[in-house]
Write a protein that holds these residues in place. Structure first.
Motif, PDB file in Angstrom:
ATOM      1  N   LEU A   1      31.775  57.611 -48.997  1.00 30.16           N
ATOM      2  CA  LEU A   1      32.619  57.514 -47.802  1.00 30.16           C
ATOM      3  C   LEU A   1      31.902  56.716 -46.716  1.00 30.16           C
ATOM      4  N   PRO A   2      32.629  56.062 -45.835  1.00 35.30           N
ATOM      5  CA  PRO A   2      31.996  55.283 -44.757  1.00 35.30           C
ATOM      6  C   PRO A   2      31.122  56.167 -43.868  1.00 35.30           C
ATOM      7  N   GLN A   3      29.861  55.876 -43.801  1.00 33.84           N
ATOM      8  CA  GLN A   3      28.918  56.731 -43.083  1.00 33.84           C
ATOM      9  C   GLN A   3      29.113  56.701 -41.578  1.00 33.84           C
ATOM     10  N   GLN A   4      29.743  55.653 -41.046  1.00 34.28           N
ATOM     11  CA  GLN A   4      29.945  55.610 -39.598  1.00 34.28           C
ATOM     12  C   GLN A   4      31.017  56.589 -39.145  1.00 34.28           C
ATOM     13  N   TYR A   5      31.828  57.066 -40.089  1.00 35.59           N
ATOM     14  CA  TYR A   5      32.882  58.005 -39.737  1.00 35.59           C
ATOM     15  C   TYR A   5      32.733  59.374 -40.415  1.00 35.59           C
ATOM     16  N   TRP A   6      31.959  59.427 -41.471  1.00 33.93           N
ATOM     17  CA  TRP A   6      31.875  60.639 -42.276  1.00 33.93           C
ATOM     18  C   TRP A   6      30.457  61.198 -42.296  1.00 33.93           C
TER      19      TRP A   6
ATOM     20  N   PRO B   1      37.344  61.891 -39.854  1.00 36.94           N
ATOM     21  CA  PRO B   1      38.538  61.847 -38.997  1.00 36.94           C
ATOM     22  C   PRO B   1      39.648  62.795 -39.427  1.00 36.94           C
ATOM     23  N   PRO B   2      39.849  63.059 -40.743  1.00 34.67           N
ATOM     24  CA  PRO B   2      40.917  64.009 -41.109  1.00 34.67           C
ATOM     25  C   PRO B   2      40.543  65.474 -40.922  1.00 34.67           C
ATOM     26  N   GLY B   3      39.290  65.761 -40.573  1.00 35.90           N
ATOM     27  CA  GLY B   3      38.896  67.142 -40.345  1.00 35.90           C
ATOM     28  C   GLY B   3      37.646  67.530 -41.126  1.00 35.90           C
TER      29      GLY B   3
ATOM     30  N   SER C   1      37.550  61.466 -59.644  1.00 35.12           N
ATOM     31  CA  SER C   1      37.778  60.023 -59.684  1.00 35.12           C
ATOM     32  C   SER C   1      38.589  59.530 -58.492  1.00 35.12           C
ATOM     33  N   ASP C   2      39.449  60.383 -57.929  1.00 36.90           N
ATOM     34  CA  ASP C   2      40.256  59.940 -56.789  1.00 36.90           C
ATOM     35  C   ASP C   2      39.960  60.726 -55.514  1.00 36.90           C
ATOM     36  N   LEU C   3      38.839  61.472 -55.479  1.00 38.46           N
ATOM     37  CA  LEU C   3      38.511  62.277 -54.296  1.00 38.46           C
ATOM     38  C   LEU C   3      38.276  61.384 -53.081  1.00 38.46           C
ATOM     39  N   ARG C   4      37.511  60.349 -53.242  1.00 42.78           N
ATOM     40  CA  ARG C   4      37.205  59.479 -52.103  1.00 42.78           C
ATOM     41  C   ARG C   4      38.484  58.838 -51.557  1.00 42.78           C
ATOM     42  N   ASP C   5      39.314  58.285 -52.436  1.00 36.25           N
ATOM     43  CA  ASP C   5      40.544  57.635 -51.977  1.00 36.25           C
ATOM     44  C   ASP C   5      41.481  58.641 -51.307  1.00 36.25           C
ATOM     45  N   TYR C   6      41.505  59.857 -51.791  1.00 36.92           N
ATOM     46  CA  TYR C   6      42.359  60.875 -51.188  1.00 36.92           C
ATOM     47  C   TYR C   6      41.915  61.174 -49.757  1.00 36.92           C
ATOM     48  N   LEU C   7      40.626  61.359 -49.545  1.00 33.65           N
ATOM     49  CA  LEU C   7      40.133  61.664 -48.197  1.00 33.65           C
ATOM     50  C   LEU C   7      40.390  60.502 -47.242  1.00 33.65           C
ATOM     51  N   LEU C   8      40.228  59.274 -47.724  1.00 31.29           N
ATOM     52  CA  LEU C   8      40.451  58.115 -46.853  1.00 31.29           C
ATOM     53  C   LEU C   8      41.928  57.902 -46.541  1.00 31.29           C
ATOM     54  N   SER C   9      42.811  58.462 -47.371  1.00 30.69           N
ATOM     55  CA  SER C   9      44.239  58.268 -47.150  1.00 30.69           C
ATOM     56  C   SER C   9      44.824  59.279 -46.156  1.00 30.69           C
TER      57      SER C   9
END
Length: 285
Positions: free
Chosen positions: A32-37, A60-62, A140-148
Protein backbone atom coordinates in the motif's frame (compact mmCIF):
# COMPACT_ATOMS: atom_id res chain seq x y z
CA UNK A 1 6.31 -42.89 19.16
CA UNK A 2 5.52 -42.95 15.45
CA UNK A 3 1.99 -41.73 16.18
CA UNK A 4 3.38 -38.94 18.36
CA UNK A 5 5.88 -37.99 15.65
CA UNK A 6 3.07 -37.90 13.10
CA UNK A 7 1.02 -35.56 15.31
CA UNK A 8 4.02 -33.27 15.79
CA UNK A 9 4.67 -33.26 12.07
CA UNK A 10 1.06 -32.36 11.39
CA UNK A 11 1.22 -29.54 13.96
CA UNK A 12 4.43 -28.20 12.43
CA UNK A 13 2.82 -28.21 8.99
CA UNK A 14 -0.16 -26.23 10.26
CA UNK A 15 2.10 -23.67 11.92
CA UNK A 16 4.18 -23.33 8.78
CA UNK A 17 1.07 -23.00 6.63
CA UNK A 18 -0.26 -20.27 8.88
CA UNK A 19 3.08 -18.47 8.86
CA UNK A 20 3.08 -18.53 5.06
CA UNK A 21 -0.44 -17.06 5.02
CA UNK A 22 0.50 -14.25 7.40
CA UNK A 23 3.63 -13.52 5.40
CA UNK A 24 1.66 -13.29 2.13
CA UNK A 25 -0.94 -11.02 3.75
CA UNK A 26 1.79 -8.82 5.23
CA UNK A 27 3.43 -8.44 1.81
CA UNK A 28 0.10 -7.38 0.26
CA UNK A 29 -0.40 -4.74 2.96
CA UNK A 30 3.17 -3.47 2.70
CA UNK A 31 2.48 -2.75 -0.97
CA UNK A 32 0.00 0.00 0.00
CA UNK A 33 1.18 3.60 -0.56
CA UNK A 34 3.26 4.44 2.50
CA UNK A 35 2.46 8.15 2.37
CA UNK A 36 -1.17 7.35 3.16
CA UNK A 37 -1.07 3.97 4.89
CA UNK A 38 0.44 2.73 8.15
CA UNK A 39 0.65 -1.05 8.59
CA UNK A 40 1.40 -2.91 11.84
CA UNK A 41 2.15 -6.63 11.98
CA UNK A 42 1.68 -9.03 14.90
CA UNK A 43 0.36 -6.73 17.62
CA UNK A 44 -0.97 -7.60 21.06
CA UNK A 45 -4.70 -8.12 21.45
CA UNK A 46 -6.00 -5.39 23.81
CA UNK A 47 -7.21 -6.93 27.05
CA UNK A 48 -5.79 -10.38 26.23
CA UNK A 49 -2.06 -10.43 27.00
CA UNK A 50 -1.59 -13.97 25.62
CA UNK A 51 -3.29 -13.34 22.27
CA UNK A 52 -2.25 -11.45 19.14
CA UNK A 53 -3.69 -9.77 16.05
CA UNK A 54 -2.06 -10.55 12.72
CA UNK A 55 -2.23 -7.14 11.01
CA UNK A 56 -3.65 -3.65 11.48
CA UNK A 57 -3.76 -1.18 8.58
CA UNK A 58 -4.59 2.53 8.94
CA UNK A 59 -5.41 4.61 5.87
CA UNK A 60 -7.93 7.02 4.38
CA UNK A 61 -10.77 4.43 4.50
CA UNK A 62 -10.24 3.89 8.23
CA UNK A 63 -8.67 1.28 10.54
CA UNK A 64 -8.68 -2.36 9.42
CA UNK A 65 -8.04 -5.31 11.74
CA UNK A 66 -6.94 -8.18 9.49
CA UNK A 67 -6.72 -11.88 10.35
CA UNK A 68 -4.92 -14.11 7.87
CA UNK A 69 -6.11 -17.67 7.19
CA UNK A 70 -4.34 -20.19 4.99
CA UNK A 71 -6.90 -22.98 4.86
CA UNK A 72 -6.74 -26.06 2.71
CA UNK A 73 -9.74 -27.37 0.82
CA UNK A 74 -12.57 -25.49 -0.84
CA UNK A 75 -13.69 -22.26 0.83
CA UNK A 76 -17.17 -20.96 0.08
CA UNK A 77 -19.19 -17.92 1.14
CA UNK A 78 -22.93 -18.15 0.57
CA UNK A 79 -25.64 -16.05 2.19
CA UNK A 80 -23.14 -14.70 4.70
CA UNK A 81 -22.02 -18.18 5.85
CA UNK A 82 -18.33 -18.99 5.49
CA UNK A 83 -17.37 -22.66 5.09
CA UNK A 84 -14.11 -24.46 4.62
CA UNK A 85 -14.11 -28.04 3.36
CA UNK A 86 -17.83 -28.13 4.14
CA UNK A 87 -17.37 -27.08 7.80
CA UNK A 88 -18.71 -23.84 9.22
CA UNK A 89 -16.08 -21.24 10.06
CA UNK A 90 -18.32 -19.06 12.20
CA UNK A 91 -15.75 -19.19 15.02
CA UNK A 92 -13.10 -17.62 12.77
CA UNK A 93 -15.50 -14.85 11.72
CA UNK A 94 -16.42 -14.22 15.36
CA UNK A 95 -12.72 -14.04 16.25
CA UNK A 96 -12.11 -11.28 13.70
CA UNK A 97 -15.16 -9.40 14.97
CA UNK A 98 -13.90 -9.65 18.56
CA UNK A 99 -10.42 -8.44 17.56
CA UNK A 100 -11.87 -5.44 15.71
CA UNK A 101 -14.01 -4.58 18.73
CA UNK A 102 -10.98 -4.82 21.02
CA UNK A 103 -8.98 -2.43 18.85
CA UNK A 104 -11.90 -0.01 18.60
CA UNK A 105 -12.20 -0.10 22.37
CA UNK A 106 -8.77 1.45 22.91
CA UNK A 107 -9.15 4.18 20.28
CA UNK A 108 -10.85 7.53 20.53
CA UNK A 109 -14.45 7.66 19.26
CA UNK A 110 -13.39 9.07 15.89
CA UNK A 111 -11.05 6.12 15.33
CA UNK A 112 -13.39 3.52 16.77
CA UNK A 113 -16.16 4.58 14.41
CA UNK A 114 -14.06 3.72 11.33
CA UNK A 115 -12.60 0.39 12.58
CA UNK A 116 -13.56 -2.76 10.68
CA UNK A 117 -12.48 -6.38 10.52
CA UNK A 118 -11.21 -8.30 7.50
CA UNK A 119 -10.66 -12.05 7.20
CA UNK A 120 -8.00 -12.53 4.54
CA UNK A 121 -7.76 -15.91 2.80
CA UNK A 122 -4.28 -16.80 1.62
CA UNK A 123 -3.46 -19.56 -0.82
CA UNK A 124 -5.59 -20.38 -3.83
CA UNK A 125 -8.94 -19.29 -2.37
CA UNK A 126 -10.79 -16.70 -4.43
CA UNK A 127 -13.61 -15.64 -2.16
CA UNK A 128 -14.99 -12.17 -1.52
CA UNK A 129 -18.05 -10.87 0.29
CA UNK A 130 -19.44 -10.25 3.74
CA UNK A 131 -19.82 -12.73 6.60
CA UNK A 132 -21.97 -10.75 8.98
CA UNK A 133 -20.10 -7.50 9.62
CA UNK A 134 -16.73 -9.00 8.60
CA UNK A 135 -15.24 -8.50 5.15
CA UNK A 136 -13.88 -11.70 3.54
CA UNK A 137 -11.20 -11.23 0.88
CA UNK A 138 -8.49 -13.28 -0.76
CA UNK A 139 -4.91 -12.13 -0.41
CA UNK A 140 -4.63 -11.63 -4.16
CA UNK A 141 -7.12 -8.75 -4.21
CA UNK A 142 -6.69 -7.38 -0.65
CA UNK A 143 -4.58 -4.42 -1.71
CA UNK A 144 -6.90 -3.42 -4.57
CA UNK A 145 -9.92 -3.73 -2.29
CA UNK A 146 -8.48 -1.38 0.33
CA UNK A 147 -7.47 1.17 -2.32
CA UNK A 148 -10.97 1.08 -3.82
CA UNK A 149 -12.71 2.10 -0.59
CA UNK A 150 -13.85 5.73 -0.26
CA UNK A 151 -11.89 7.89 2.21
CA UNK A 152 -13.54 8.57 5.56
CA UNK A 153 -10.55 10.05 7.40
CA UNK A 154 -9.27 13.49 6.43
CA UNK A 155 -5.72 13.56 5.11
CA UNK A 156 -4.62 15.92 7.92
CA UNK A 157 -6.04 13.55 10.55
CA UNK A 158 -4.30 10.44 9.22
CA UNK A 159 -0.96 10.94 11.07
CA UNK A 160 -2.74 11.50 14.37
CA UNK A 161 -4.89 8.38 13.91
CA UNK A 162 -1.86 6.31 12.91
CA UNK A 163 0.10 7.48 15.97
CA UNK A 164 -2.88 6.67 18.17
CA UNK A 165 -3.07 3.11 16.82
CA UNK A 166 0.70 2.65 17.04
CA UNK A 167 0.98 3.80 20.64
CA UNK A 168 -2.07 1.91 21.93
CA UNK A 169 -1.31 -1.42 20.29
CA UNK A 170 1.89 -2.91 21.65
CA UNK A 171 3.92 -5.38 19.63
CA UNK A 172 3.27 -9.05 20.38
CA UNK A 173 6.40 -10.31 18.61
CA UNK A 174 8.41 -10.68 21.83
CA UNK A 175 5.74 -12.77 23.54
CA UNK A 176 4.02 -14.69 20.74
CA UNK A 177 5.55 -16.72 17.87
CA UNK A 178 4.29 -16.35 14.31
CA UNK A 179 2.35 -19.23 12.78
CA UNK A 180 -1.02 -20.86 12.18
CA UNK A 181 -3.11 -21.86 15.10
CA UNK A 182 -1.25 -19.32 17.26
CA UNK A 183 -3.85 -17.36 19.08
CA UNK A 184 -2.32 -17.74 22.49
CA UNK A 185 1.35 -17.12 23.18
CA UNK A 186 3.47 -19.00 25.69
CA UNK A 187 1.99 -18.95 29.13
CA UNK A 188 3.49 -16.31 31.34
CA UNK A 189 4.40 -17.14 34.96
CA UNK A 190 1.69 -16.13 37.31
CA UNK A 191 2.66 -13.72 40.10
CA UNK A 192 1.52 -16.13 42.83
CA UNK A 193 4.01 -14.81 45.38
CA UNK A 194 2.67 -11.30 44.98
CA UNK A 195 -0.89 -12.53 45.30
CA UNK A 196 -0.37 -14.41 48.57
CA UNK A 197 -0.36 -11.36 50.89
CA UNK A 198 -3.57 -10.15 49.35
CA UNK A 199 -5.11 -13.60 49.73
CA UNK A 200 -3.98 -13.81 53.36
CA UNK A 201 -5.45 -10.39 54.08
CA UNK A 202 -8.69 -11.44 52.44
CA UNK A 203 -8.87 -14.62 54.53
CA UNK A 204 -8.13 -12.64 57.71
CA UNK A 205 -10.86 -10.15 56.82
CA UNK A 206 -13.35 -12.94 56.22
CA UNK A 207 -12.39 -14.64 59.50
CA UNK A 208 -12.91 -11.37 61.37
CA UNK A 209 -16.31 -10.93 59.77
CA UNK A 210 -17.28 -14.51 60.67
CA UNK A 211 -16.23 -14.00 64.31
CA UNK A 212 -18.19 -10.74 64.57
CA UNK A 213 -21.22 -12.41 63.02
CA UNK A 214 -21.00 -15.29 65.51
CA UNK A 215 -20.83 -12.86 68.44
CA UNK A 216 -23.84 -10.97 67.11
CA UNK A 217 -25.83 -14.19 66.76
CA UNK A 218 -24.98 -15.19 70.35
CA UNK A 219 -26.15 -11.82 71.68
CA UNK A 220 -29.37 -12.04 69.68
CA UNK A 221 -30.02 -15.59 70.94
CA UNK A 222 -29.41 -14.47 74.53
CA UNK A 223 -31.83 -11.56 74.19
CA UNK A 224 -34.49 -13.77 72.61
CA UNK A 225 -34.14 -16.35 75.41
CA UNK A 226 -34.33 -13.62 78.05
CA UNK A 227 -37.48 -12.21 76.50
CA UNK A 228 -39.24 -15.57 76.06
CA UNK A 229 -38.03 -17.56 79.13
CA UNK A 230 -37.24 -15.10 81.96
CA UNK A 231 -37.85 -17.76 84.68
CA UNK A 232 -34.79 -19.71 83.53
CA UNK A 233 -32.51 -16.76 84.15
CA UNK A 234 -34.24 -16.05 87.52
CA UNK A 235 -33.60 -19.61 88.72
CA UNK A 236 -30.02 -19.48 87.50
CA UNK A 237 -29.43 -16.16 89.31
CA UNK A 238 -30.96 -17.56 92.56
CA UNK A 239 -28.77 -20.68 92.39
CA UNK A 240 -25.63 -18.63 91.83
CA UNK A 241 -26.50 -16.36 94.78
CA UNK A 242 -27.06 -19.33 97.11
CA UNK A 243 -23.81 -20.93 96.03
CA UNK A 244 -21.91 -17.70 96.60
CA UNK A 245 -23.52 -17.17 100.07
CA UNK A 246 -22.78 -20.72 101.24
CA UNK A 247 -19.15 -20.39 100.23
CA UNK A 248 -18.81 -17.30 102.44
CA UNK A 249 -20.35 -18.82 105.66
CA UNK A 250 -17.73 -20.01 108.30
CA UNK A 251 -17.49 -23.63 109.43
CA UNK A 252 -19.37 -24.40 112.71
CA UNK A 253 -16.26 -25.83 114.36
CA UNK A 254 -14.16 -22.77 113.66
CA UNK A 255 -13.72 -19.76 115.90
CA UNK A 256 -14.83 -16.74 113.87
CA UNK A 257 -12.30 -14.50 115.62
CA UNK A 258 -9.17 -16.57 116.06
CA UNK A 259 -9.88 -19.07 113.34
CA UNK A 260 -9.05 -21.96 115.77
CA UNK A 261 -11.29 -24.97 116.27
CA UNK A 262 -13.40 -25.58 119.42
CA UNK A 263 -11.73 -28.87 120.32
CA UNK A 264 -8.05 -28.52 121.14
CA UNK A 265 -5.71 -30.68 119.21
CA UNK A 266 -3.80 -33.59 120.85
CA UNK A 267 -0.48 -31.81 120.56
CA UNK A 268 -1.78 -28.71 122.36
CA UNK A 269 -3.19 -30.75 125.31
CA UNK A 270 0.13 -32.57 125.87
CA UNK A 271 1.99 -29.25 125.88
CA UNK A 272 -0.30 -27.89 128.60
CA UNK A 273 0.18 -31.00 130.78
CA UNK A 274 3.97 -30.74 130.48
CA UNK A 275 3.87 -27.09 131.52
CA UNK A 276 1.72 -27.95 134.58
CA UNK A 277 4.15 -30.70 135.73
CA UNK A 278 7.13 -28.36 135.37
CA UNK A 279 5.32 -25.64 137.32
CA UNK A 280 4.52 -28.16 140.15
CA UNK A 281 8.13 -29.34 140.45
CA UNK A 282 9.44 -25.81 140.63
CA UNK A 283 6.96 -24.99 143.42
CA UNK A 284 8.19 -27.92 145.66
CA UNK A 285 10.89 -27.06 148.28
Amino acid sequence: MREKAARLQRSAELWQRGADGERATGEALDALPQQYWTVLHDVAWPGRPRANIDHVAVGPPGVFVIDAKNWSGAVTLRDGHLRQAGRSRLSAVSGVDAAASAVAGVLLPTGAAVTRGILCLAGDSRVSGMAGSIVVRSVSDLRDYLLSLPPVVHERSLPELADQVRTRLASAAVSAPTGAGRRESAKLPRPQAAARPAQSAERARRSGISADLLKLLCVVALLVALATQPQIFAKAATGMAELFTSSLQPDASTDPVSGSTDAPSVGTEKTKQARERKRSRSAQP
